[in-house]
Design a protein around this motif. Structure first.
Motif, PDB file in Angstrom:
ATOM      1  N   THR A   1       0.834  -1.206   0.000  1.00 56.53           N
ATOM      2  CA  THR A   1       0.000   0.000   0.000  1.00 56.53           C
ATOM      3  C   THR A   1       0.869   1.256   0.000  1.00 56.53           C
TER       4      THR A   1
ATOM      5  N   ALA B   1      -9.380  -1.860  -4.786  1.00 56.00           N
ATOM      6  CA  ALA B   1      -7.952  -1.555  -4.887  1.00 56.00           C
ATOM      7  C   ALA B   1      -7.662  -0.734  -6.148  1.00 56.00           C
TER       8      ALA B   1
ATOM      9  N   PHE C   1      -5.636   5.704   1.255  1.00 60.15           N
ATOM     10  CA  PHE C   1      -4.620   4.809   1.804  1.00 60.15           C
ATOM     11  C   PHE C   1      -5.272   3.668   2.571  1.00 60.15           C
TER      12      PHE C   1
ATOM     13  N   LEU D   1      -7.261   1.176   0.346  1.00 59.19           N
ATOM     14  CA  LEU D   1      -6.326   0.385  -0.455  1.00 59.19           C
ATOM     15  C   LEU D   1      -5.666  -0.683   0.406  1.00 59.19           C
ATOM     16  N   PHE D   2      -5.276  -0.315   1.623  1.00 57.29           N
ATOM     17  CA  PHE D   2      -4.658  -1.272   2.542  1.00 57.29           C
ATOM     18  C   PHE D   2      -5.604  -2.428   2.866  1.00 57.29           C
TER      19      PHE D   2
END
Length: 218
Positions: free
Chosen positions: A113, A169, A202, A205-206
């Protein structure tokens, strides 16, 4: 180019640079605080319903933070939001920590990430390309992913779970470019709102990468 235009250009560049400095400084602090809260909730071992309650609470705080973003209390509220959001991750982190090499899995997701976020942010910052054309596609895709996620709560289909997280994602990579370019090109002038956008990029996405990496072991 006359002198007034030169001064205006310099002032605009200075404003953008200050905006970037404040945004990324606040982003790094909120991510660190969020990680600390996630560690505490993981150590305590919060349950599924506690995690859900914290998620709902953080959603309420998100709206409060956006409303207070222009005021002096905006920084306080963004820490309250990111702290509660981080605490809500305790349940899912403990889920993956129960796997063999679960801690390594989480670090892989975090490292990947970070690498994607830094690379895309650097590209948007250095090229100063305007990615506003992605807005319609990104928000339409986000709605589709939200609907798919809600539907899969009832279906529990592993393939749909994988597809949804892969889609999230992919969308977040687009949002990183979109949100960063808005700051660079003057589309966003409030560093609290800018930080919220990048923080959510962030975080989502993680989580999506963590779910994808852990799917084969689940």
């Amino acid at each position: 180019m006359n002198q007034q235009t030169v001064y205006s250009s310099r002032a605009s560049t200075l404003e953008v640079n200050n905006m970037l400095k404040n945004t990324y400084m606040l982003l790094s602090m909120t991510l660190a605080f969020s990680a600390l809260c996630a560690f505490i909730s993981t150590f305590v071992g919060i349950g599924r319903f506690a995690s859900l309650g914290l998620s709902i609470g953080s959603l309420v705080l998100l709206f409060v933070t956006l409303k207070k973003a222009e005021g002096a209390s905006g920084v306080f509220w963004i820490f309250a939001f990111t702290g509660m959001q981080g605490a809500s991750l305790g349940y899912i982190l403990n889920h993956y920590l129960a796997f063999e090499n679960g801690s390594s899995l989480i670090m892989q997701a975090f490292g990947l990430t970070s690498a994607i976020f830094v690379s895309l942010s650097f590209y948007a910052l250095t090229t100063k390309k305007d990615f506003s054309f992605l807005k319609g596609f990104l928000f339409a895709g986000l709605i589709v992913m939200l609907v798919a996620g809600i539907v899969n709560i009832f279906l529990g289909n592993s393939m749909l779970f994988m597809v949804t997280n892969a889609g999230i994602a992919l969308l977040m990579t687009g949002f990183i470019l979109f949100d960063t370019s808005r700051i660079v090109n003057g589309g966003e002038t409030n560093y609290v709102r800018a930080t919220i956008s990048l923080y959510l990029d962030f975080l989502n996405l993680f989580i999506a990468l963590l779910n994808l990496l852990g799917a084969n072991r689940d």
